[in-house]
Design a protein around this motif. Structure first.
Motif, mmCIF file in Angstrom:
data_model
loop_
_atom_site.group_PDB
_atom_site.id
_atom_site.type_symbol
_atom_site.label_atom_id
_atom_site.label_comp_id
_atom_site.label_asym_id
_atom_site.label_seq_id
_atom_site.Cartn_x
_atom_site.Cartn_y
_atom_site.Cartn_z
ATOM 1 N N ALA A 146 0.828 -1.211 0.000
ATOM 2 C CA ALA A 146 0.000 0.000 0.000
ATOM 3 C C ALA A 146 0.859 1.256 0.000
ATOM 4 C CB ALA A 146 -0.933 -0.004 1.208
ATOM 5 N N SER A 147 1.897 1.283 0.857
ATOM 6 C CA SER A 147 2.720 2.493 0.974
ATOM 7 C C SER A 147 3.682 2.647 -0.194
ATOM 8 C CB SER A 147 3.503 2.479 2.288
ATOM 9 O OG SER A 147 4.386 1.377 2.344
ATOM 10 N N ASP A 148 4.207 1.544 -0.719
ATOM 11 C CA ASP A 148 5.161 1.622 -1.821
ATOM 12 C C ASP A 148 4.482 1.545 -3.184
ATOM 13 O OD1 ASP A 148 6.858 1.494 0.296
ATOM 14 O OD2 ASP A 148 8.102 -0.121 -0.472
ATOM 15 N N GLY A 149 3.410 0.767 -3.267
ATOM 16 C CA GLY A 149 2.751 0.547 -4.546
ATOM 17 C C GLY A 149 1.573 1.473 -4.808
ATOM 18 N N LEU A 150 0.556 1.393 -3.943
ATOM 19 C CA LEU A 150 -0.635 2.214 -4.165
ATOM 20 C C LEU A 150 -0.324 3.704 -4.104
ATOM 21 C CD1 LEU A 150 -3.442 0.265 -2.257
ATOM 22 C CD2 LEU A 150 -2.975 0.332 -4.712
ATOM 23 N N LEU A 151 0.570 4.096 -3.195
ATOM 24 C CA LEU A 151 0.895 5.518 -3.114
ATOM 25 C C LEU A 151 1.679 5.998 -4.324
ATOM 26 C CD1 LEU A 151 1.686 6.684 0.523
ATOM 27 C CD2 LEU A 151 -0.384 6.920 -0.827
ATOM 28 N N ALA A 152 2.260 5.075 -5.099
ATOM 29 C CA ALA A 152 2.897 5.482 -6.348
ATOM 30 C C ALA A 152 1.863 6.074 -7.306
ATOM 31 C CB ALA A 152 3.609 4.295 -6.991
ATOM 32 N N ILE A 153 0.617 5.575 -7.232
ATOM 33 C CA ILE A 153 -0.464 6.149 -8.044
ATOM 34 C C ILE A 153 -0.740 7.579 -7.595
ATOM 35 C CG2 ILE A 153 -2.875 5.903 -8.740
ATOM 36 C CD1 ILE A 153 -2.624 2.902 -8.093
ATOM 37 N N PHE A 154 -0.817 7.769 -6.273
ATOM 38 C CA PHE A 154 -1.010 9.112 -5.715
ATOM 39 C C PHE A 154 0.106 10.049 -6.160
ATOM 40 C CE2 PHE A 154 0.332 11.918 -2.198
ATOM 41 C CZ PHE A 154 -0.758 12.770 -2.137
ATOM 42 N N PHE A 155 1.345 9.597 -6.085
ATOM 43 C CA PHE A 155 2.468 10.443 -6.456
ATOM 44 C C PHE A 155 2.562 10.644 -7.965
ATOM 45 C CE2 PHE A 155 3.961 9.709 -2.108
ATOM 46 C CZ PHE A 155 4.428 10.969 -1.798
ATOM 47 N N PHE A 156 2.020 9.714 -8.758
ATOM 48 C CA PHE A 156 1.920 9.937 -10.195
ATOM 49 C C PHE A 156 1.002 11.133 -10.460
ATOM 50 C CE2 PHE A 156 -0.415 9.048 -14.209
ATOM 51 C CZ PHE A 156 0.652 9.145 -15.096
ATOM 52 N N LEU A 157 -0.100 11.191 -9.734
ATOM 53 C CA LEU A 157 -0.998 12.352 -9.855
ATOM 54 C C LEU A 157 -0.311 13.626 -9.389
ATOM 55 C CD1 LEU A 157 -4.019 12.378 -10.837
ATOM 56 C CD2 LEU A 157 -3.138 10.113 -10.325
ATOM 57 N N VAL A 158 0.497 13.527 -8.323
ATOM 58 C CA VAL A 158 1.263 14.689 -7.861
ATOM 59 C C VAL A 158 2.215 15.156 -8.957
ATOM 60 C CG1 VAL A 158 3.023 15.472 -6.218
ATOM 61 C CG2 VAL A 158 1.089 14.110 -5.412
ATOM 62 N N GLY A 159 2.889 14.202 -9.616
ATOM 63 C CA GLY A 159 3.787 14.552 -10.716
ATOM 64 C C GLY A 159 3.053 15.230 -11.857
ATOM 65 N N LEU A 160 1.871 14.706 -12.211
ATOM 66 C CA LEU A 160 1.057 15.337 -13.251
ATOM 67 C C LEU A 160 0.681 16.766 -12.871
ATOM 68 C CD1 LEU A 160 -1.477 12.517 -14.261
ATOM 69 C CD2 LEU A 160 0.414 13.396 -15.639
#
Length: 409
Positions: free
Chosen positions: A68-82
Motif C-alpha cells: 500500500a505504501s510503496d505501490g498504491l501511493l505510487a499512483i497518488f504520487f503519479f498524480l502529484v507529478g502530473l
C-alpha cells in the motif's frame, strides 16, 4: 477578468469539487482503521496488514501494508507529478511573480515545523523523525476548504493548492534524499530505459493515447510497473517512480493535453481507492485507553509532531509570506486578507497521507515511536481541520454578509 484568469478560476473550482469526495474517503478509512485497531478485531487487522505477498527474487516480497505504501501511493504520487508538471508548464507556477509567494510560503511551512520538532527532540532517539510534521495533505485540506470556504475568494483556494503542490514536491525530495540509505546503481540505471520509453511514447503519440482509453493500460502501464519495480530494487523509495513518470506526460498550454486527460482518468483511482486503502492500513493505531493516550501526549515525538503541525505550519507559512511580500516585488491577490491567509496557513497543518508515509520511513523498527507518531498526526490533523475549518467558515459567512447589501443594490 481575462480569459486565462477565468479558466484558472474554473480549474480551481473543478479541482476542489473532485478532491472533496477523496478527502472524506481518506478520513473515513482512517477512522475505520482506528476503530478496528482498538477492538478485538485488531489481531485480524494486523495479520492481514503484515501478510507477505510477492516474488522474493525480485525483492518484491512485501507485506500488504508495504504494498500500500510503496505501490498504491505510487499512483497518488503519479498524480502529484502530473499536477506539478501542469502547474509549472501552464499553471500557477509558470510565472515567477505569481508563484513566488506560495512557493516561499511552502518552504517556510516545511522549515519551521522541522525546527520545532528538532527543538523538542534534540539529542533523543526520535530526532530523525524531523520530517514527519513537514507535509500537507492536499486531499484532506482541500476537502475541508471546499466544505467551509463558501464566500472566500478563489485566490485563497489557489494559494492553498499551489502551496500544497510545492509542499508535495519538497516532501518528494526529502523522501528521495533523506530516506534512501543506499542506492544500487544497476537497477536505477536500468529504470531509465522504461522511463525513457514511457516518455517517448507518451509525447509522440499523446493524441492517440488521449483518444483510446485502453492504450495507456496496455502500453504505458506495463512500462510504469517495470520502472516502479526497478526503482524499488535500487533502494530509492518506489513512489518516486510515480512522480518521475508524471513529469514525462506532456502538458498542453491551452489545456486538454494528455496530462489533463490522465489526471481526469486516474484521479478517481487515487482518491477513491489507493489513498483510502493506504490510510486504512497505515492509520490503525491502538490508543490503549486514557492511559495510552496520556502516554502518547507526553512523548517528545508526539509533542514534536503535534507542535509542528498545529503551530509550526501556520507560523512558518505566515512568516515566509510576510517576508516575501515585504522584501520582493511580489504581492498577495487584492481579494486575500491576512486573516484569511492565517486560516489557510493553519489548514495546511493537516498532515495525514504524506506525514503517515514519512512516519513509517522514520521509525521502521520502533513500533512504540511509530504508533505515537501516527497517533499524533491523526490528532493534530483532526484538530486543525476542526479549528481552522470553523474559523474559515466564519470568515466566509462574514464576507457574504458584507457583500449582501452591495448585491441587493
Amino acid at each position: 477578468m481575462s480569459h486565462t484568469e477565468t479558466a484558472e478560476k474554473y480549474r480551481v473550482v473543478d479541482l476542489l469539487r473532485r478532491e472533496t469526495v477523496g478527502g472524506f474517503l481518506l478520513v473515513g478509512a482512517a477512522l475505520v482503521a482506528i476503530v478496528v485497531a482498538n477492538t478485538p478485531a485488531v489481531d485480524a487487522y494486523e495479520t492481514f496488514r503484515d501478510t507477505t505477498v510477492g516474488y522474493a527474487p525480485w525483492h518484491l516480497d512485501l507485506t500488504i501494508g508495504q504494498w500500500a505504501s510503496d505501490g498504491l501511493l505510487a499512483i497518488f504520487f503519479f498524480l502529484v507529478g502530473l499536477e506539478l508538471n501542469r502547474e509549472i508548464v501552464a499553471g500557477s507556477l509558470r510565472a515567477a511573480r505569481t508563484a513566488i509567494v506560495p512557493v516561499f510560503a511552502a518552504v517556510g511551512g516545511v522549515v519551521v515545523p522541522a525546527l520545532i520538532y528538532l527543538g523538542i527532540n534534540w539529542g533523543r532517539d526520535g530526532a530523525h523523525g524531523w520530517a514527519v510534521p513537514t507535509a500537507t495533505d492536499i486531499a484532506f485540506a482541500v476537502a475541508v476548504l471546499a466544505v467551509v470556504g463558501k464566500g472566500l475568494p478563489a485566490a485563497l483556494r489557489l494559494f492553498l493548492l499551489t502551496l500544497a503542490v510545492v509542499d508535495d514536491l519538497i516532501a518528494i525530495v526529502i523522501i528521495a534524499v533523506v530516506y534512501t540509505e543506499s542506492v544500487k546503481p544497476i537497477p536505477l540505471v536500468a529504470a531509465l530505459i522504461p522511463i525513457a520509453l514511457f516518455a517517448v511514447l507518451a509525447r509522440r503519440y499523446a493524441e492517440w493515447f488521449a483518444r483510446r482509453r485502453w492504450a495507456a493500460w496496455v502500453i504505458l502501464l506495463p512500462l510504469g510497473i517495470v520502472a516502479w519495480a526497478l526503482v524499488h530494487a535500487s533502494g530509492i523509495h518506489a513512489t518516486i517512480a510515480g512522480v518521475v513518470l508524471g513529469f514525462m506526460v506532456p502538458v498542453r498550454t491551452g489545456g486538454n493535453g494528455l496530462a489533463e486527460e490522465f489526471e481526469h482518468r486516474f484521479r478517481p483511482i487515487s482518491s477513491g481507492f489507493a489513498v483510502p486503502v493506504f490510510a486504512f492500513l497505515s492509520a490503525g493505531v491502538a490508543v490503549g485507553g486514557w492511559n495510552g493516550l496520556g502516554d502518547m501526549m507526553t512523548d517528545p515525538i508526539a509533542i514534536g509532531v503535534m507542535a509542528g503541525l498545529i503551530l509550526g505550519k501556520p507560523i512558518g507559512i505566515m512568516a515566509a509570506t510576510w517576508l516575501t511580500v515585504r522584501f520582493t516585488d511580489s504581492e498577495l491577490d487584492p481579494s486575500v486578507r491576512w486573516g484569511d491567509l492565517a486560516g489557510v496557513a493553519s489548514l495546511a497543518g493537516i498532515g495525514f497521507t504524506v506525514s503517515l508515509l514519512v512516519a513509517e520511513l522514520s521509525f521502521p523498527g520502533d513500533l512504540h515511536a511509530l504508533e505515537h507518531g501516527k497517533a499524533a498526526i491523526l490528532v493534530a490533523s483532526l484538530f486543525v481541520a476542526i479549528v481552522a475549518g470553523s474559523a474559515l467558515a466564519v470568515m466566509g459567512r462574514r464576507r457574504q454578509a458584507r457583500a449582501l447589501p452591495r448585491n441587493a443594490t
